[in-house]
Design an enzyme around this catalytic site. Structure first.
Site, PDB file in Angstrom:
ATOM      1  N   LYS A 167       0.947  -1.064   0.053  1.00 29.59           N
ATOM      2  CA  LYS A 167       0.056   0.071  -0.031  1.00 29.59           C
ATOM      3  C   LYS A 167       0.847   1.357  -0.127  1.00 29.59           C
ATOM      4  O   LYS A 167       2.106   1.040   0.186  1.00 29.59           O
ATOM      5  CB  LYS A 167      -0.820  -0.052   1.225  1.00 29.59           C
ATOM      6  CG  LYS A 167      -1.965  -1.127   1.103  1.00 29.59           C
ATOM      7  CD  LYS A 167      -2.761  -1.242   2.229  1.00 29.59           C
ATOM      8  CE  LYS A 167      -4.024  -2.512   2.263  1.00 29.59           C
ATOM      9  NZ  LYS A 167      -5.078  -2.196   3.302  1.00 29.59           N
ATOM     10  N   TYR A 200     -12.086  -2.678  -3.741  1.00 32.81           N
ATOM     11  CA  TYR A 200     -12.782  -2.844  -2.501  1.00 32.81           C
ATOM     12  C   TYR A 200     -14.472  -2.860  -2.482  1.00 32.81           C
ATOM     13  O   TYR A 200     -15.034  -2.183  -1.648  1.00 32.81           O
ATOM     14  CB  TYR A 200     -12.504  -1.698  -1.652  1.00 32.81           C
ATOM     15  CG  TYR A 200     -10.913  -1.850  -1.154  1.00 32.81           C
ATOM     16  CD1 TYR A 200     -10.726  -2.837  -0.436  1.00 32.81           C
ATOM     17  CD2 TYR A 200      -9.912  -1.055  -1.589  1.00 32.81           C
ATOM     18  CE1 TYR A 200      -9.548  -3.130  -0.082  1.00 32.81           C
ATOM     19  CE2 TYR A 200      -8.547  -1.065  -0.871  1.00 32.81           C
ATOM     20  CZ  TYR A 200      -8.373  -2.178  -0.288  1.00 32.81           C
ATOM     21  OH  TYR A 200      -6.965  -2.291   0.278  1.00 32.81           O
ATOM     22  N   PHE A 233     -15.917   3.124   6.847  1.00 33.84           N
ATOM     23  CA  PHE A 233     -14.274   3.428   6.484  1.00 33.84           C
ATOM     24  C   PHE A 233     -14.035   3.457   5.071  1.00 33.84           C
ATOM     25  O   PHE A 233     -13.174   3.475   4.517  1.00 33.84           O
ATOM     26  CB  PHE A 233     -13.482   2.202   7.264  1.00 33.84           C
ATOM     27  CG  PHE A 233     -13.893   0.866   6.860  1.00 33.84           C
ATOM     28  CD1 PHE A 233     -12.905   0.608   5.668  1.00 33.84           C
ATOM     29  CD2 PHE A 233     -14.441  -0.066   7.776  1.00 33.84           C
ATOM     30  CE1 PHE A 233     -13.140  -1.020   5.523  1.00 33.84           C
ATOM     31  CE2 PHE A 233     -14.707  -1.403   7.320  1.00 33.84           C
ATOM     32  CZ  PHE A 233     -13.981  -1.813   6.171  1.00 33.84           C
ATOM     33  N   ARG A 239      -1.710 -14.585   3.436  1.00 38.86           N
ATOM     34  CA  ARG A 239      -2.504 -13.900   4.532  1.00 38.86           C
ATOM     35  C   ARG A 239      -1.686 -14.226   5.968  1.00 38.86           C
ATOM     36  O   ARG A 239      -1.876 -13.283   6.824  1.00 38.86           O
ATOM     37  CB  ARG A 239      -4.002 -14.643   4.558  1.00 38.86           C
ATOM     38  CG  ARG A 239      -4.657 -14.108   3.268  1.00 38.86           C
ATOM     39  CD  ARG A 239      -5.348 -12.778   3.302  1.00 38.86           C
ATOM     40  NE  ARG A 239      -6.652 -12.833   4.314  1.00 38.86           N
ATOM     41  CZ  ARG A 239      -7.100 -11.669   4.565  1.00 38.86           C
ATOM     42  NH1 ARG A 239      -7.406 -10.594   3.669  1.00 38.86           N
ATOM     43  NH2 ARG A 239      -7.987 -11.466   5.483  1.00 38.86           N
ATOM     44  N   THR A 269      -5.573  -8.259  10.337  1.00 41.54           N
ATOM     45  CA  THR A 269      -6.304  -6.820   9.537  1.00 41.54           C
ATOM     46  C   THR A 269      -5.796  -5.623  10.272  1.00 41.54           C
ATOM     47  O   THR A 269      -5.168  -4.737   9.858  1.00 41.54           O
ATOM     48  CB  THR A 269      -7.679  -6.778   9.337  1.00 41.54           C
ATOM     49  OG1 THR A 269      -8.134  -7.952   8.417  1.00 41.54           O
ATOM     50  CG2 THR A 269      -8.227  -5.335   8.608  1.00 41.54           C
ATOM     51  N   ASN A 295      -2.253  -0.427   6.984  1.00 42.90           N
ATOM     52  CA  ASN A 295      -1.781  -1.608   7.407  1.00 42.90           C
ATOM     53  C   ASN A 295      -0.881  -2.309   6.208  1.00 42.90           C
ATOM     54  O   ASN A 295      -0.657  -3.671   6.272  1.00 42.90           O
ATOM     55  CB  ASN A 295      -2.704  -2.667   7.892  1.00 42.90           C
ATOM     56  CG  ASN A 295      -3.817  -3.002   6.587  1.00 42.90           C
ATOM     57  OD1 ASN A 295      -3.730  -2.399   5.675  1.00 42.90           O
ATOM     58  ND2 ASN A 295      -5.001  -3.600   7.107  1.00 42.90           N
ATOM     59  N   HIS A 338      -2.075  -5.423   1.204  1.00 47.78           N
ATOM     60  CA  HIS A 338      -3.062  -6.043   1.019  1.00 47.78           C
ATOM     61  C   HIS A 338      -2.890  -7.672   0.407  1.00 47.78           C
ATOM     62  O   HIS A 338      -2.010  -7.672  -0.512  1.00 47.78           O
ATOM     63  CB  HIS A 338      -3.958  -5.331  -0.003  1.00 47.78           C
ATOM     64  CG  HIS A 338      -5.104  -6.360  -0.909  1.00 47.78           C
ATOM     65  ND1 HIS A 338      -6.474  -6.496  -0.172  1.00 47.78           N
ATOM     66  CD2 HIS A 338      -5.041  -7.095  -1.628  1.00 47.78           C
ATOM     67  CE1 HIS A 338      -7.195  -6.986  -0.954  1.00 47.78           C
ATOM     68  NE2 HIS A 338      -6.222  -7.506  -1.770  1.00 47.78           N
ATOM     69  N   GLU A 386      -9.131 -10.186  -8.351  1.00 42.37           N
ATOM     70  CA  GLU A 386      -8.331  -9.266  -7.988  1.00 42.37           C
ATOM     71  C   GLU A 386      -7.180  -9.171  -8.970  1.00 42.37           C
ATOM     72  O   GLU A 386      -6.415  -7.822  -9.551  1.00 42.37           O
ATOM     73  CB  GLU A 386      -8.111  -9.080  -6.556  1.00 42.37           C
ATOM     74  CG  GLU A 386      -9.105  -8.836  -5.638  1.00 42.37           C
ATOM     75  CD  GLU A 386      -8.547  -8.867  -4.155  1.00 42.37           C
ATOM     76  OE1 GLU A 386      -7.561  -9.189  -3.852  1.00 42.37           O
ATOM     77  OE2 GLU A 386      -9.619  -8.963  -3.365  1.00 42.37           O
TER      78      GLU A 386
HETATM   79  N1  LIG Z   1     -10.434   2.600   9.484  1.00 35.74           N
HETATM   80  C1  LIG Z   1     -10.729   1.324   9.145  1.00 35.74           C
HETATM   81  N2  LIG Z   1     -10.234   0.492   8.269  1.00 35.74           N
HETATM   82  C2  LIG Z   1     -10.568  -0.783   8.125  1.00 35.74           C
HETATM   83  C3  LIG Z   1     -11.335  -1.277   9.000  1.00 35.74           C
HETATM   84  N3  LIG Z   1     -11.658  -2.315   8.570  1.00 35.74           N
HETATM   85  C4  LIG Z   1     -10.839  -2.823   7.274  1.00 35.74           C
HETATM   86  N4  LIG Z   1     -10.283  -1.438   7.347  1.00 35.74           N
HETATM   87  C5  LIG Z   1      -9.098  -1.296   6.128  1.00 35.74           C
HETATM   88  O1  LIG Z   1      -9.893  -1.939   4.638  1.00 35.74           O
HETATM   89  C6  LIG Z   1      -8.944  -2.914   4.413  1.00 35.74           C
HETATM   90  C7  LIG Z   1      -9.778  -3.912   3.800  1.00 35.74           C
HETATM   91  O2  LIG Z   1     -10.425  -4.657   4.926  1.00 35.74           O
HETATM   92  P1  LIG Z   1     -10.550  -6.124   4.969  1.00 35.74           P
HETATM   93  O3  LIG Z   1     -10.735  -6.742   3.493  1.00 35.74           O
HETATM   94  O4  LIG Z   1     -11.642  -6.533   5.885  1.00 35.74           O
HETATM   95  O5  LIG Z   1      -9.322  -6.519   5.496  1.00 35.74           O
HETATM   96  P2  LIG Z   1      -7.946  -7.234   4.829  1.00 35.74           P
HETATM   97  O6  LIG Z   1      -8.490  -8.327   4.034  1.00 35.74           O
HETATM   98  O7  LIG Z   1      -7.191  -8.110   5.942  1.00 35.74           O
HETATM   99  O8  LIG Z   1      -7.213  -6.203   4.323  1.00 35.74           O
HETATM  100  C8  LIG Z   1      -7.975  -3.506   5.616  1.00 35.74           C
HETATM  101  O9  LIG Z   1      -6.926  -3.886   5.194  1.00 35.74           O
HETATM  102  C9  LIG Z   1      -7.886  -2.210   6.256  1.00 35.74           C
HETATM  103  O10 LIG Z   1      -7.107  -1.179   5.893  1.00 35.74           O
HETATM  104  C10 LIG Z   1     -12.007  -0.387  10.127  1.00 35.74           C
HETATM  105  O11 LIG Z   1     -12.761  -0.941  10.859  1.00 35.74           O
HETATM  106  N5  LIG Z   1     -11.464   0.692  10.113  1.00 35.74           N
HETATM  107 MG   LIG Z   2      -9.864  -8.043   2.506  1.00 34.76          MG
END
Ligand SMILES: Nc1nc2c(ncn2[C@@H]2O[C@H](COP(=O)(O)OP(=O)(O)O)[C@@H](O)[C@H]2O)c(=O)[nH]1
Ligand SMILES: [Mg+2]
Length: 139
Positions: free
Chosen positions: A9, A49, A57, A85, A91, A112, A115, A126
């Site tokens: 990222k 996304y 968010f 992963r 996450t 974070n 991805h 993707e």
């Molecule tokens: N600010 C905020 N960002 C979030 C939250 N949940 C997810 N994200 C962001 O959105 C991205 C996509 O979410 P997700 O697919 O659930 O997580 P990942 O697959 O582990 O990347 C995450 O990597 C975070 O950067 C949240 O509750 N708050």
């Molecule tokens: Mg995800």
């Protein structure tokens, strides 16, 4: 064999963590099948996304992922989706174990660093968003 999409990222690129991230996957034995640097536009961010449309968010997520260059790569190996992963960590970096990428390099859930696709089907979807078939190499 599986393939998965990994993104470093914008904050990972800005902080000079591309080599660190790629090196971890390479040392694990995973293979790179494609890699590029690009700036994600809003349209691509919203397609990437789409599962998060409507969440609180979402706007921040799109704003962040479009905020600077990223590095996208296709990583291949046995159970690559799960292996990647696991190597990325939870996450929310606060919950990510030391030794994982997020556990070693992040504290903010919104920034974070990496991805990784969450399943074989999402990986296919993707990968096709970021790479044309001709941009990927075979074993
Ligand atoms: N600010 C905020 N960002 C979030 C939250 N949940 C997810 N994200 C962001 O959105 C991205 C996509 O979410 P997700 O697919 O659930 O997580 P990942 O697959 O582990 O990347 C995450 O990597 C975070 O950067 C949240 O509750 N708050
Ligand atoms: Mg995800």
């Amino acid at each position: 064999m599986e393939r998965t999409l990994v993104l470093v990222k914008p904050n990972g690129v800005e902080r000079g963590l591309v080599g660190e991230v790629v090196g971890r996957f390479e040392r694990r034995g995973l293979r790179l099948r494609g890699m590029k640097m690009l700036v994600v536009d809003r349209a691509l961010a919203e397609r990437h996304y789409e599962e998060h449309v409507g969440k609180g968010f979402f706007a921040d997520l799109v704003s962040f992922i479009t905020s600077g260059p990223i590095v996208a790569m296709v990583v291949e190996g046995p159970s690559a989706v799960k292996v990647v992963r696991d190597m990325m960590g939870a996450t929310d970096p606060v919950d990510a174990m030391p030794g994982t990428i997020r556990g070693d390099f992040a504290l903010d859930i919104g920034e974070n660093v990496v991805h990784g696709s969450d399943g074989v089907e999402s990986a296919k979807r993707e990968i096709s968003l970021y790479f044309a078939p001709g941009e990927l190499v075979s074993a």
